[in-house]
Design an enzyme around this catalytic site. Structure first.
Site, PDB file in Angstrom:
ATOM      1  N   SER A 128     -21.847   5.079  16.862  1.00 31.19           N
ATOM      2  CA  SER A 128     -22.023   6.146  15.877  1.00 31.19           C
ATOM      3  C   SER A 128     -21.374   7.434  16.350  1.00 31.19           C
ATOM      4  O   SER A 128     -21.284   7.693  17.550  1.00 31.19           O
ATOM      5  CB  SER A 128     -23.498   6.402  15.609  1.00 31.19           C
ATOM      6  OG  SER A 128     -23.621   7.477  14.701  1.00 31.19           O
ATOM      7  N   LYS A 184     -28.094   0.226  14.284  1.00 29.79           N
ATOM      8  CA  LYS A 184     -27.015   1.081  13.782  1.00 29.79           C
ATOM      9  C   LYS A 184     -27.077   1.164  12.246  1.00 29.79           C
ATOM     10  O   LYS A 184     -26.875   2.223  11.648  1.00 29.79           O
ATOM     11  CB  LYS A 184     -25.651   0.542  14.245  1.00 29.79           C
ATOM     12  CG  LYS A 184     -24.438   1.202  13.584  1.00 29.79           C
ATOM     13  CD  LYS A 184     -24.337   2.673  13.933  1.00 29.79           C
ATOM     14  CE  LYS A 184     -23.172   3.464  13.431  1.00 29.79           C
ATOM     15  NZ  LYS A 184     -22.340   3.116  12.367  1.00 29.79           N
ATOM     16  N   HIS A 187     -29.847   3.437  11.317  1.00 31.90           N
ATOM     17  CA  HIS A 187     -29.369   4.796  11.618  1.00 31.90           C
ATOM     18  C   HIS A 187     -28.584   5.334  10.418  1.00 31.90           C
ATOM     19  O   HIS A 187     -28.798   6.451   9.951  1.00 31.90           O
ATOM     20  CB  HIS A 187     -28.493   4.772  12.878  1.00 31.90           C
ATOM     21  CG  HIS A 187     -27.625   5.985  13.040  1.00 31.90           C
ATOM     22  ND1 HIS A 187     -26.466   6.170  12.290  1.00 31.90           N
ATOM     23  CD2 HIS A 187     -27.732   7.076  13.816  1.00 31.90           C
ATOM     24  CE1 HIS A 187     -25.927   7.328  12.611  1.00 31.90           C
ATOM     25  NE2 HIS A 187     -26.671   7.898  13.539  1.00 31.90           N
ATOM     26  N   ASN A 188     -27.685   4.516   9.895  1.00 32.24           N
ATOM     27  CA  ASN A 188     -26.871   4.965   8.760  1.00 32.24           C
ATOM     28  C   ASN A 188     -27.723   5.172   7.511  1.00 32.24           C
ATOM     29  O   ASN A 188     -27.486   6.107   6.748  1.00 32.24           O
ATOM     30  CB  ASN A 188     -25.758   3.956   8.469  1.00 32.24           C
ATOM     31  CG  ASN A 188     -24.633   4.048   9.476  1.00 32.24           C
ATOM     32  OD1 ASN A 188     -24.845   4.463  10.618  1.00 32.24           O
ATOM     33  ND2 ASN A 188     -23.442   3.661   9.082  1.00 32.24           N
ATOM     34  N   GLU A 191     -29.343   8.360   7.798  1.00 34.21           N
ATOM     35  CA  GLU A 191     -28.302   9.386   7.576  1.00 34.21           C
ATOM     36  C   GLU A 191     -28.144   9.687   6.067  1.00 34.21           C
ATOM     37  O   GLU A 191     -28.024  10.838   5.668  1.00 34.21           O
ATOM     38  CB  GLU A 191     -27.007   8.847   8.176  1.00 34.21           C
ATOM     39  CG  GLU A 191     -25.807   9.746   8.111  1.00 34.21           C
ATOM     40  CD  GLU A 191     -24.571   9.024   8.701  1.00 34.21           C
ATOM     41  OE1 GLU A 191     -24.648   8.483   9.821  1.00 34.21           O
ATOM     42  OE2 GLU A 191     -23.538   8.995   8.013  1.00 34.21           O
TER      43      GLU A 191
HETATM   44  P1  NBP Z   1     -10.116   0.031  10.503  1.00 31.70           P
HETATM   45  O1  NBP Z   1     -11.464  -0.390  10.097  1.00 31.70           O
HETATM   46  O2  NBP Z   1      -9.287   0.778   9.545  1.00 31.70           O
HETATM   47  O3  NBP Z   1      -9.314  -1.264  10.992  1.00 31.70           O
HETATM   48  C1  NBP Z   1      -7.972  -1.190  11.404  1.00 31.70           C
HETATM   49  C2  NBP Z   1      -7.756  -2.021  12.637  1.00 31.70           C
HETATM   50  O4  NBP Z   1      -8.088  -3.389  12.385  1.00 31.70           O
HETATM   51  C3  NBP Z   1      -6.295  -2.001  13.062  1.00 31.70           C
HETATM   52  O5  NBP Z   1      -6.241  -1.986  14.463  1.00 31.70           O
HETATM   53  C4  NBP Z   1      -5.780  -3.309  12.496  1.00 31.70           C
HETATM   54  O6  NBP Z   1      -4.657  -3.815  13.148  1.00 31.70           O
HETATM   55  C5  NBP Z   1      -6.958  -4.190  12.782  1.00 31.70           C
HETATM   56  N1  NBP Z   1      -6.926  -5.499  12.094  1.00 31.70           N
HETATM   57  C6  NBP Z   1      -7.086  -5.802  10.790  1.00 31.70           C
HETATM   58 BR1  NBP Z   1      -7.318  -4.588   9.464  1.00 31.70          BR
HETATM   59  N2  NBP Z   1      -7.008  -7.111  10.538  1.00 31.70           N
HETATM   60  C7  NBP Z   1      -6.799  -7.677  11.728  1.00 31.70           C
HETATM   61  C8  NBP Z   1      -6.637  -9.027  12.133  1.00 31.70           C
HETATM   62  N3  NBP Z   1      -6.721 -10.034  11.263  1.00 31.70           N
HETATM   63  N4  NBP Z   1      -6.405  -9.264  13.449  1.00 31.70           N
HETATM   64  C9  NBP Z   1      -6.326  -8.262  14.327  1.00 31.70           C
HETATM   65  N5  NBP Z   1      -6.480  -6.964  14.005  1.00 31.70           N
HETATM   66  C10 NBP Z   1      -6.726  -6.669  12.728  1.00 31.70           C
HETATM   67  O7  NBP Z   1     -10.183   0.874  11.875  1.00 31.70           O
HETATM   68  P2  NBP Z   1     -11.179   2.027  12.338  1.00 31.70           P
HETATM   69  O8  NBP Z   1     -11.438   3.023  11.256  1.00 31.70           O
HETATM   70  O9  NBP Z   1     -10.662   2.483  13.635  1.00 31.70           O
HETATM   71  O10 NBP Z   1     -12.561   1.269  12.568  1.00 31.70           O
HETATM   72  C11 NBP Z   1     -12.704   0.189  13.478  1.00 31.70           C
HETATM   73  C12 NBP Z   1     -14.104  -0.384  13.368  1.00 31.70           C
HETATM   74  O11 NBP Z   1     -15.051   0.632  13.727  1.00 31.70           O
HETATM   75  C13 NBP Z   1     -14.498  -0.829  11.973  1.00 31.70           C
HETATM   76  O12 NBP Z   1     -15.320  -1.966  12.031  1.00 31.70           O
HETATM   77  C14 NBP Z   1     -15.298   0.339  11.437  1.00 31.70           C
HETATM   78  O13 NBP Z   1     -16.207  -0.027  10.428  1.00 31.70           O
HETATM   79  C15 NBP Z   1     -15.996   0.800  12.697  1.00 31.70           C
HETATM   80  N6  NBP Z   1     -16.436   2.185  12.700  1.00 31.70           N
HETATM   81  C16 NBP Z   1     -15.662   3.164  12.162  1.00 31.70           C
HETATM   82  C17 NBP Z   1     -16.089   4.478  12.179  1.00 31.70           C
HETATM   83  C18 NBP Z   1     -15.208   5.562  11.621  1.00 31.70           C
HETATM   84  O14 NBP Z   1     -15.676   6.705  11.567  1.00 31.70           O
HETATM   85  N7  NBP Z   1     -13.974   5.288  11.255  1.00 31.70           N
HETATM   86  C19 NBP Z   1     -17.305   4.798  12.758  1.00 31.70           C
HETATM   87  C20 NBP Z   1     -18.065   3.798  13.346  1.00 31.70           C
HETATM   88  C21 NBP Z   1     -17.617   2.491  13.294  1.00 31.70           C
HETATM   89  P3  NBP Z   1      -3.161  -3.429  12.612  1.00 31.70           P
HETATM   90  O15 NBP Z   1      -2.894  -2.058  13.146  1.00 31.70           O
HETATM   91  O16 NBP Z   1      -2.319  -4.457  13.269  1.00 31.70           O
HETATM   92  O17 NBP Z   1      -3.193  -3.502  11.136  1.00 31.70           O
END
Ligand code: NBP
Length: 483
Positions: A128, A184, A187-188, A191
Site C-alpha cells: 500500500s 490489503k 485496508h482499501n 480507505e
Molecule cells: P500495471 O498493473 O500497469 O502492469 C504493468 C506491468 O505488467 C508491466 O511490467 C507489464 O509488462 C507487465 N505484464 C503484463 Br500487463 N502482462 C504481462 C505478462 N503476461 N507477462 C509478464 N509481464 C506482464 O503496473 P503497476 O501499476 O506498476 O502495478 C503493478 C501491480 O501492483 C499491479 O498488480 C497493481 O494492481 C499493484 N499495485 C499498484 C498500485 C499503484 O498505485 N499503481 C498500488 C498498489 C498495488 P510490459 O512492460 O512488458 O507490458
C-alpha cells in the site's frame, strides 16, 4: 549469482520498489517482459544502487542467490499466473515467489496451494502507498509460510515505511497464504469509507454552510491538528486550496464529480456479504462512488428535477462554528465505525480461512506508508493490544469515550443533513450501525415472524430453546415445536 532479491515487472510500482530495495543495500535483479522498461530503469536510476538487469527470465533467475526470492509486480490476474508459471520453470524447490500485485485473496489462496505443491514458497504481499510509497516506504502486508518470512522479513523491513512515533517498520507477517492480500483488500475498503466521510463533511460545509473551498481547506488544516490527524485529511486541505491553472477557479470545482474505482472496495463488500459481516460504512463508501458514476441516471434525475430542499443549512452566523465542530465529531465517529467494521471483517475472514492474524500488529503497520495512515491508528493498536477491542473496536474504552463525546454532534449532523437534503450515506449508516449495536431488541423478531409466515422458516422463542413454527393458515394458529 549476486542478487539477493529480484523484481519482475518494471512499470510504476515495480521500478519504484526495485529502487527502494537498491537504496537499502540490496542487490536487485530486475526483469520486465519488454526490455525497454528495464533499459529505462537502468538509464534513469541505475546509478542509485546495485541492479542486475536481465533480458530473459532464465538470466534473471540465474542472477539470484539461493534461496532465490523474486517479487512479481505485474498486472493482477492472468499476467500474474503467467509470470508464476515462467518462474516455476526456471526456479528450484525452496525458492520464494512473492506476488506484490493487488491480487484477489482467493487467487492467492489457490496460487499458494499450487505453488507449494511444487516445492516453492509463495507469498501474497499487499503493498500500500501507491507509487510514492513503493519508492519511499510502503506499508507491506505479506502472507505466507513462517519459513519464507525468515528470508523475506529482513528485506521487507528494510524497505517498509517507518512509523512516525516509534520508527517501527510498517510490515508484519500477516498469516498464511491469502491473509496478506485479504488484509490489503480490507485496508482499501476502509480507505473508501475514510475518503467518503471526508467528502461528506466537505459537502455539508460547502453546500450546507456555503463555505468556499479555501475556507474548508483551512478547516481541514485545523482538523489535522486534532485526533483526525491523517494523510487523507492533510491532502484534502491541499486539494481544497489548489487553484485551476486554466480558469483560476478552485480546482475541486473543475473536476468532474464522478469517482472511479478499481475493484478492491467492491471485493471488500462482496467478501463481507459472504462472511455475513456488517460493513455498512465501507459498503456505502463504495455505493457513493457508484452513484456518482451512474451518469445516465443522474442526468435523468437532473431533467426530472426531483423534489426536495436545496441543501442549504440555515443557521445564524454565531452558531456556525459549533456546527462545524459537530461535523468534525460526526466525521470522527463515522470513521471509528468504518474501522471497527473493517477489523471485524478481518477477524471473520481469519476464522473462515484459518489464519492467525494479530489485529494490533495490522493497525501498527497501517500507521505509516499507506493511504489510511493516521495518528489514530496508535489508539487502534493499543485497543487491540489490551484485548479490549477483541469483539469490536467500539468496546475499547478510548473509543467508547470518543463515541460518547461525539454522539450528540453526530445525531445533529445526520438529522440536519436529512432535513436539508444533503446526502450523508456513511455518516448516517454508521450511526444506524451504532444504534443497532446499542439496541437490546431489534425488529428482526418481526422479520422472523414474516419468514415463518410465508416460508415456514421457523423462529426461536425468547423463553425456550428449540425451533418453532406457527401454523399460520390454520384456525387457532397452533404453534408447533420442530426440534
Ligand atoms: P500495471 O498493473 O500497469 O502492469 C504493468 C506491468 O505488467 C508491466 O511490467 C507489464 O509488462 C507487465 N505484464 C503484463 Br500487463 N502482462 C504481462 C505478462 N503476461 N507477462 C509478464 N509481464 C506482464 O503496473 P503497476 O501499476 O506498476 O502495478 C503493478 C501491480 O501492483 C499491479 O498488480 C497493481 O494492481 C499493484 N499495485 C499498484 C498500485 C499503484 O498505485 N499503481 C498500488 C498498489 C498495488 P510490459 O512492460 O512488458 O507490458
Amino acid at each position: 549469482a549476486t542478487a539477493n532479491i529480484g523484481v519482475i515487472g518494471l512499470a510504476a510500482m515495480g521500478s519504484n520498489l526495485a529502487r527502494n530495495l537498491a537504496h537499502h543495500g540490496n542487490t536487485v535483479a530486475v526483469y520486465n517482459r519488454h526490455y525497454s522498461r528495464t533499459e529505462d530503469l537502468m538509464r534513469d536510476h541505475g546509478m542509485e544502487g546495485q541492479f542486475v538487469p536481465a533480458h530473459t527470465i532464465e538470466e534473471f533467475v540465474a542472477s539470484l542467490k539461493k534461496p532465490r526470492t523474486a517479487i512479481i509486480l505485474v498486472k493482477a490476474g492472468a499476467p500474474t499466473d503467467a509470470v508464476i508459471d515462467e518462474l516455476e520453470a526456471a526456479m528450484e524447490p525452496g525458492d520464494i515467489i512473492v506476488d506484490g500485485g493487488n491480487s484477489y485473496f482467493k487467487d492467492t489462496i489457490r496460487r499458494e496451494k499450487e505453488v507449494r505443491a511444487k516445492g516453492f514458497h509463495f507469498v501474497g504481499c499487499g503493498v500500500s502507498g501507491g507509487e510514492e510509497g513503493a519508492l519511499n516506504g510502503p506499508s507491506l502486508m505479506p502472507g505466507g509460510t513462517d519459513e519464507s518470512w525468515k528470508t523475506l522479513g529482513p528485506i521487507l523491513k528494510s524497505i517498509a515505511a517507518k512509523a512516525e512515533d516509534d520508527g517501527a517498520p510498517c510490515v508484519t507477517h500477516i498469516g498464511e497464504n491469502g491473509a496478506g492480500h485479504f488484509v490489503k483488500m480490507v485496508h482499501n475498503g476502509i480507505e473508501y469509507a475514510d475518503m467518503q466521510v471526508i467528502s461528506e463533511a466537505y459537502d455539508l460545509m460547502r453546500r450546507g454552510l456555503g463555505m468556499t473551498p479555501d475556507e474548508i481547506g483551512d478547516q481541514f488544516e485545523e482538523w489535522n491538528k486534532t485526533e483526525l490527524n491523517s494523510y487523507l485529511i492533510e491532502i484534502t486541505a491541499d486539494i481544497l486550496h489548489e487553484k485551476d491553472k486554466k480558469t483560476g477557479k478552485p480546482l475541486v470545482d473543475v473536476i468532474v464529480d464522478q469517482a472511479g474505482m478499481k475493484g478492491t472496495g467492491t471485493w471488500t463488500v462482496q467478501t463481507a456479504l459472504s462472511l455475513g459481516t456488517s460493513v455498512t460504512a465501507i459498503a456505502e463508501g463504495v455505493f457513493a462512488r457508484a452513484i456518482s458514476s451512474q451518469t445516465g441516471l443522474r442526468q435523468e434525475a437532473a431533467k426530472q428535477g426531483l423534489a426536495g430542499p436545496d441543501g442549504r443549512i440555515d443557521i445564524p452566523e454565531d452558531a456556525k462554528k459549533a456546527f462545524i465542530e459537530d461535523i468534525r465529531q460526526a466525521l470522527y465517529a463515522s470513521k471509528i465505525v468504518a474501522y471497527a467494521q473493517g477489523f471485524n471483517e478481518i477477524s471473520d475472514g481469519a476464522k473462515e480461512y484459518d489464519w492467525n492474524i494479530d489485529l494490533a500488529a495490522v493497525a501498527r503497520i497501517w500507521r505509516g506508508g499507506c493511504i489510511i495512515r493516521a495518528q489514530f491508528l496508535n489508539k487502534v493498536s493499543d485497543a487491540f493490544e489490551s484485548g479490549e477491542a477483541e469483539v469490536s473496536m467500539l468496546f475499547a474504552s478510548y473509543f467508547e469515550k470518543a463515541m460518547e463525546k461525539a454522539q450528540g454532534s453526530w445525531r445533529r449532523v445526520v438529522a440536519k443533513a436529512a432535513e436539508v437534503g444533503v446526502p450523508a450515506p456513511v455518516f448516517s449508516s454508521s450511526l444506524s450501525y451504532y444504534d443497532a449495536l446499542r439496541s437490546r431488541r431489534l425488529p428482526a423478531a418481526l422479520i422472523q415472524g414474516q419468514r415463518d409466515f410465508f416460508g415456514a422458516h421457523t423462529y426461536g422463542r425468547v423463553d425456550e430453546p428449540g425451533a418453532f413454527h406457527t401454523l399460520w393458515a390454520q384456525e387457532g394458529r397452533e404453534e408447533i415445536k420442530e426440534s
